[in-house]
Write an enzyme that holds these catalytic residues in place. Structure first.
Site, short mmCIF file in Angstrom:
data_model
loop_
_atom_site.label_atom_id
_atom_site.label_comp_id
_atom_site.label_asym_id
_atom_site.label_seq_id
_atom_site.Cartn_x
_atom_site.Cartn_y
_atom_site.Cartn_z
N ASP A 14 43.72 62.18 7.59
CA ASP A 14 44.94 61.44 7.92
C ASP A 14 44.87 59.97 7.54
OD1 ASP A 14 46.23 63.66 8.83
OD2 ASP A 14 45.75 63.31 10.94
N ARG A 98 38.92 53.19 21.72
CA ARG A 98 40.12 52.61 21.11
C ARG A 98 40.25 51.11 21.31
NH1 ARG A 98 38.97 56.91 19.19
NH2 ARG A 98 40.47 58.45 18.47
N ASP A 127 46.09 58.42 21.83
CA ASP A 127 45.46 57.35 21.05
C ASP A 127 46.49 56.38 20.46
OD1 ASP A 127 42.82 58.06 21.56
OD2 ASP A 127 42.87 59.64 20.05
N SER A 178 39.68 69.47 15.56
CA SER A 178 39.86 68.02 15.48
C SER A 178 38.83 67.41 16.43
CB SER A 178 41.28 67.67 15.92
OG SER A 178 41.31 66.33 16.33
N1 ARG Z 1 42.36 63.97 25.09
C1 ARG Z 1 41.36 62.98 24.88
C2 ARG Z 1 41.91 61.60 25.11
O1 ARG Z 1 43.09 61.42 25.07
C3 ARG Z 1 40.70 63.13 23.54
C4 ARG Z 1 41.43 62.59 22.38
C5 ARG Z 1 40.73 62.85 21.11
N2 ARG Z 1 41.34 62.12 20.06
C6 ARG Z 1 41.52 62.57 18.83
N3 ARG Z 1 42.15 61.80 17.99
N4 ARG Z 1 41.10 63.76 18.47
O2 ARG Z 1 41.18 60.67 25.36
#
Ligand code: ARG
Length: 407
Positions: A14, A98, A127, A178
């Site tokens: 991506d 993040r 995210d 992912s």
């Molecule tokens: N659900 C988790 C969170 O919001 C994991 C997110 C994983 N992020 C990703 N881009 N695959 O913190």
């Protein structure tokens, strides 16, 4: 050329496509920032390889930042102090990285005179919230762009797009999982796991595989809430986390399988592996049982829930989070001592001992043998007055609770 954009670059499909897409569709110059938050743990690619991909995709520069120590000493350490587990389970793996990335994005945006930052998140996740709210908190003047929310491409379309532009991606159209990873653990989504009833396959786990049949026992030492040594050997926090990921993970400990409430209103099935995070938080909170005064301890537990929600929701840089940190950091002054952990395959951890020079545990008060220093007679009046209200209530309404049910 139009404006300049700094993109949070991971090297995945991506963000690689995002570089070229923003150039073509929006006529911008793209600077990539690749932040090392410990995701190199088991990757087969070097940061230099990933950097060349960004350049191949058309970035005018790709800056690689090593933020591992920052991630450990600031972000993981605060999460440890807060015993942070969102919804009682998830130790905030992605949510912690993040804000680290955001800070470097903003820093590079300033260095490159960019007017916008960008991320590769879709519209369905947390995210995007963390990137955007975080950026607004640090740099209210910067615009935030989210090409993946605009391009309307499926994964297969993105693979074709990368091919068309000769971007050397590793992903295939049928990539199953992912995965987001950093020092604090790994988040695994998609594939068979999208059915909450289906047990997760073994395949995507890399930290939590049983490699050690016999129990692993170790002593984790804390200084003012921060883990500082394993078995008496002092280590930098980032190293300590790595060692624990390996040792605890070798017994299969550290998996989480849960249904989670995302900020954007979606329930999702999430699978994590974070052996060090769970071991450290378990040990830290056990040590707090020994050293924190009762009222402080109970109040802290309430605020910990709020802290985890705030960080999950992308509010790392926010006034309430700062105020909670001030409270939490005050509570950590006496959280110094050792915790004995025993890991047994498959996947079990028990805390089998704790000690501290700051312990509020008093042997003389706790013991039932002849060393007892507690004046039992003092309790008589105390208990009478404590129970007085209930006694008065009971006298008014008769003995209705005193009759056992007929068998
Ligand atoms: N659900 C988790 C969170 O919001 C994991 C997110 C994983 N992020 C990703 N881009 N695959 O913190």
């Amino acid at each position: 050329m139009g404006k300049r954009v700094v993109l949070a670059y991971s090297g995945g499909l991506d963000t690689s496509v995002a570089v070229r897409w923003m150039i073509e569709e929006w006529g911008v110059e793209v600077v990539c920032v690749l932040v090392n938050v410990g995701q190199d743990a088991d990757s087969s690619e070097s940061f230099e390889d990933i950097r060349s991909r960004a350049l191949a995709a058309g970035a005018i520069e790709c800056v690689v930042v090593d933020a591992r120590a920052e991630m450990a000493n600031e972000f993981c350490a605060s999460a440890i102090a807060a015993n942070a587990r969102y919804e009682g389970k998830y130790p905030l793996v992605s949510a912690l990285s993040r804000p680290v990335i955001v800070r470097h994005l903003v820093d590079q945006a300033r260095k490159f005179n960019a007017t916008a930052v960008a991320h590769g998140c879709t519209g369905k996740g947390n995210d995007q919230v963390r990137f955007e709210v975080g950026t607004h908190a640090l740099a209210p003047d910067l615009e935030v762009l989210a090409p993946a929310r605009n391009w309307g491409m499926t994964r297969a379309d993105s693979v074709d797009y990368a091919k068309k532009w000769d971007i050397p991606i590793k992903a295939t159209k049928e990539k199953i999982y992912s995965i987001d990873e950093n020092l604090w653990g790994r988040a695994i989504e998609c594939g068979a796991m999208e059915d909450p009833w289906a047990a997760p396959p073994e395949e995507p786990f890399t930290l939590t595989n049983v490699r050690e049949g016999s129990p692993v026992e170790l002593v984790l030492s804390f200084n003012q809430g921060v883990p500082v040594a394993i078995d008496g050997v002092d280590m930098a926090l980032e190293d300590l986390i790595k060692v624990l990921n390996d040792r605890a993970g070798s017994t299969g400990f550290g998996r989480i399988d849960m249904v989670e409430n995302r900020r954007v209103g979606i329930k999702s099935r999430e699978v994590y592996e974070c052996p060090a995070a769970l071991a450290i938080i378990g040990a830290h909170s056990d040590l707090e049982d020994l050293v924190l005064e009762r009222d402080v301890h109970h109040e802290k537990a309430r605020l910990e829930t709020r802290w985890a929600e705030l960080v999950y929701d992308g509010m790392w840089f926010s006034p309430l989070k700062e105020a909670l940190d001030a409270f939490i950091s005050e509570t950590q002054r006496h959280v110094t001592g050792d915790v004995r952990l025993r890991f047994e395959a498959p996947g079990l951890m028990r805390i089998v001992g704790r000690r501290s020079a700051k312990a509020l545990y008093d042997y003389g008060l706790a013991t039932y043998d002849e060393a007892d220093t507690f004046r039992h007679a003092d309790s008589e009046g105390y208990v009478k007055i404590f129970g007085l209200g209930v006694k008065t209530w009971a006298a008014r309404q008769g003995a209705k609770n005193a009759t056992p049910p007929k068998s």
